[in-house]
Design a protein around this motif. Structure first.
Motif, short mmCIF file in Angstrom:
data_model
loop_
_atom_site.label_atom_id
_atom_site.label_comp_id
_atom_site.label_asym_id
_atom_site.label_seq_id
_atom_site.Cartn_x
_atom_site.Cartn_y
_atom_site.Cartn_z
N TYR A 1 11.95 0.78 -19.02
CA TYR A 1 11.04 1.23 -17.97
C TYR A 1 11.74 1.26 -16.62
N ARG A 2 11.34 2.22 -15.78
CA ARG A 2 11.77 2.28 -14.38
C ARG A 2 10.75 1.50 -13.55
N LEU A 3 11.21 0.51 -12.82
CA LEU A 3 10.31 -0.43 -12.16
C LEU A 3 10.07 -0.04 -10.71
N HIS A 4 8.79 0.13 -10.37
CA HIS A 4 8.36 0.42 -9.00
C HIS A 4 7.55 -0.79 -8.52
N VAL A 5 7.95 -1.38 -7.40
CA VAL A 5 7.34 -2.63 -6.94
C VAL A 5 6.75 -2.43 -5.55
N TYR A 6 5.57 -3.03 -5.35
CA TYR A 6 4.90 -3.05 -4.04
C TYR A 6 4.76 -4.51 -3.65
N GLN A 7 5.42 -4.90 -2.57
CA GLN A 7 5.47 -6.32 -2.21
C GLN A 7 5.22 -6.51 -0.72
N ALA B 1 12.05 1.87 -7.15
CA ALA B 1 11.49 1.99 -5.80
C ALA B 1 10.91 0.64 -5.42
N CYS B 2 10.98 0.32 -4.14
CA CYS B 2 10.38 -0.92 -3.64
C CYS B 2 9.67 -0.62 -2.32
N TYR B 3 8.36 -0.70 -2.36
CA TYR B 3 7.54 -0.49 -1.16
C TYR B 3 7.29 -1.85 -0.53
N ARG B 4 7.71 -2.00 0.72
CA ARG B 4 7.59 -3.28 1.42
C ARG B 4 6.57 -3.17 2.56
N TYR B 5 5.71 -4.15 2.66
CA TYR B 5 4.79 -4.20 3.79
C TYR B 5 4.67 -5.64 4.26
N ARG B 6 4.28 -5.81 5.50
CA ARG B 6 4.10 -7.14 6.08
C ARG B 6 2.62 -7.48 6.10
N TYR B 7 2.28 -8.65 5.60
CA TYR B 7 0.87 -9.06 5.62
C TYR B 7 0.36 -9.24 7.04
N ASP B 8 1.29 -9.51 7.98
CA ASP B 8 0.92 -9.76 9.37
C ASP B 8 1.22 -8.56 10.27
N ALA C 1 0.65 9.96 -8.04
CA ALA C 1 0.55 11.40 -8.33
C ALA C 1 1.85 11.92 -8.94
N ASP C 2 2.96 11.24 -8.67
CA ASP C 2 4.27 11.67 -9.18
C ASP C 2 4.76 10.80 -10.33
N ALA C 3 3.90 9.93 -10.86
CA ALA C 3 4.33 9.04 -11.94
C ALA C 3 4.69 9.82 -13.19
N GLN C 4 5.71 9.32 -13.88
CA GLN C 4 6.20 9.95 -15.10
C GLN C 4 6.18 8.94 -16.25
N PRO C 5 6.15 9.41 -17.49
CA PRO C 5 6.30 8.49 -18.61
C PRO C 5 7.58 7.66 -18.44
N GLY C 6 7.49 6.36 -18.69
CA GLY C 6 8.63 5.48 -18.51
C GLY C 6 8.63 4.77 -17.17
N ASP C 7 7.67 5.10 -16.30
CA ASP C 7 7.54 4.39 -15.03
C ASP C 7 6.63 3.18 -15.21
N ALA C 8 7.00 2.06 -14.63
CA ALA C 8 6.16 0.86 -14.60
C ALA C 8 5.93 0.49 -13.15
N TYR C 9 4.67 0.33 -12.77
CA TYR C 9 4.30 0.01 -11.40
C TYR C 9 3.74 -1.41 -11.35
N PHE C 10 4.30 -2.20 -10.46
CA PHE C 10 3.80 -3.56 -10.22
C PHE C 10 3.45 -3.66 -8.74
N ALA C 11 2.17 -3.92 -8.45
CA ALA C 11 1.72 -3.98 -7.06
C ALA C 11 1.01 -5.29 -6.79
N HIS C 12 1.55 -6.07 -5.88
CA HIS C 12 0.86 -7.27 -5.40
C HIS C 12 0.17 -6.88 -4.11
N VAL C 13 -1.13 -6.70 -4.19
CA VAL C 13 -1.92 -6.18 -3.07
C VAL C 13 -2.84 -7.27 -2.55
#
Length: 289
Positions: free
Chosen positions: A65-71, A85-92, A171-183
């Motif tokens: 799997y291709r790992l996409h992370v939201y942290q 891919a790694c999407y980074r955001y600040r809680y503050d 919208a651009d997800a493909q087979p073989g993509d794995a998304y992990f989002a800590h929201v």
């Protein structure tokens, strides 16, 4: 609860009603259920952690799997892996506040409150006062906490924007993509109505006792409603993507609401209700077949 149950069952999920987290704090619970090493990093008085290797992520990558992370900066996952891919955001991060549909005066007040929490004086004086106030309340003497950090937080605004980003990306997800989002949603502060419109800051509520429990619960469940709306949008985007008919979707809470009558500490007896509020967690899975 009934509305939440209907949503997940109507969307083909299996709900695990007796699910719970081993810990009531994110920095312990997520490393635990991911099978991850945790390397603690302390940012002033605001904790953050970086995870080491995770058995869960290792298993996904071993299967190709291709790992996409939201942290967020509260708990970081990408540093130990080469992610797709790694999407980074600040809680503050207060930039979402500038885009929020609230008055300029209210925005200014929240920004000033945040600046106050950054001062070394407030970082020492406010916790000391809050500890004293907690002892006074334990002795039956009314004493409201300052709770400066809680009053200045815009964590859930960042959580809402992260869910919107995830929806766009899927919208651009493909087979073989794995998304992990800590929201961080429906995380405190409770700012959103069930339709995700934003309340005036004077109506915001926080997790922390001793403010009125019924008010906190009402605000929390409204924000749960908003989080459910966001989950529905994410699910719809994933279903429309290439391979969406083979989607596996997991929703996992890292702790309970933590809405307790008293602070859960050594000054109060912990009730069954406190335990349920602290550790009961949403766990729902949808998979083909």
């Amino acid at each position: 609860k009934a509305a939440l149950t209907r949503f997940y069952l109507n969307h083909g999920f299996r709900l695990f009603g007796s699910a719970f987290s081993t810990y009531a704090e994110t920095l312990h619970s997520i490393p635990d259920f991911l099978g991850a090493q945790r390397n603690a990093v302390w940012l002033g008085d605001r904790k953050g952690s970086t995870l080491g290797k995770s058995r869960y992520f290792d298993a996904l990558l071993a299967q190709g799997y291709r790992l996409h992370v939201y942290q967020s900066n509260w708990l970081r996952y990408c540093e130990a892996y080469q992610t797709a891919a790694c999407y980074r955001y600040r809680y503050d991060d207060h930039r979402p506040l500038l885009r929020a549909p609230i008055s300029p005066f209210a925005k200014a007040g929240l920004i000033v409150a945040n600046l106050v929490t950054l001062s070394r004086i407030s970082q020492h004086v406010a916790p000391a006062y809050d500890a004293l106030a907690a002892r006074l309340r334990a002795a039956g003497i009314p004493a409201e906490p300052l709770a400066l950090w809680h009053r200045a937080k815009v964590t859930s605004l960042n959580g809402m924007e992260t869910m919107d980003q995830l929806t766009r990306d899927l919208a651009d997800a493909q087979p073989g993509d794995a998304y992990f989002a800590h929201v961080l949603l429906p995380h405190s502060p409770y700012i959103a109505r069930a339709d995700c419109s934003i309340r005036p800051p004077g109506e915001w509520a926080n997790t922390n006792a001793p403010s009125d429990l019924r008010r906190r619960e009402a605000a929390y469940f409204d924000q749960v409603g908003c989080a459910t709306v966001k989950v529905g949008q994410v699910l719809q985007a994933a279903e429309r993507s290439t391979g969406g008919d083979r989607l596996v979707f997991v929703v996992h809470g890292d702790h309970g609401s933590r809405l307790t009558e008293h602070e859960v500490d050594t000054t109060h007896a912990v009730s069954d209700r406190d335990m349920i509020a602290s550790y009961s967690a949403l766990f729902a899975i949808r998979a083909p077949g």
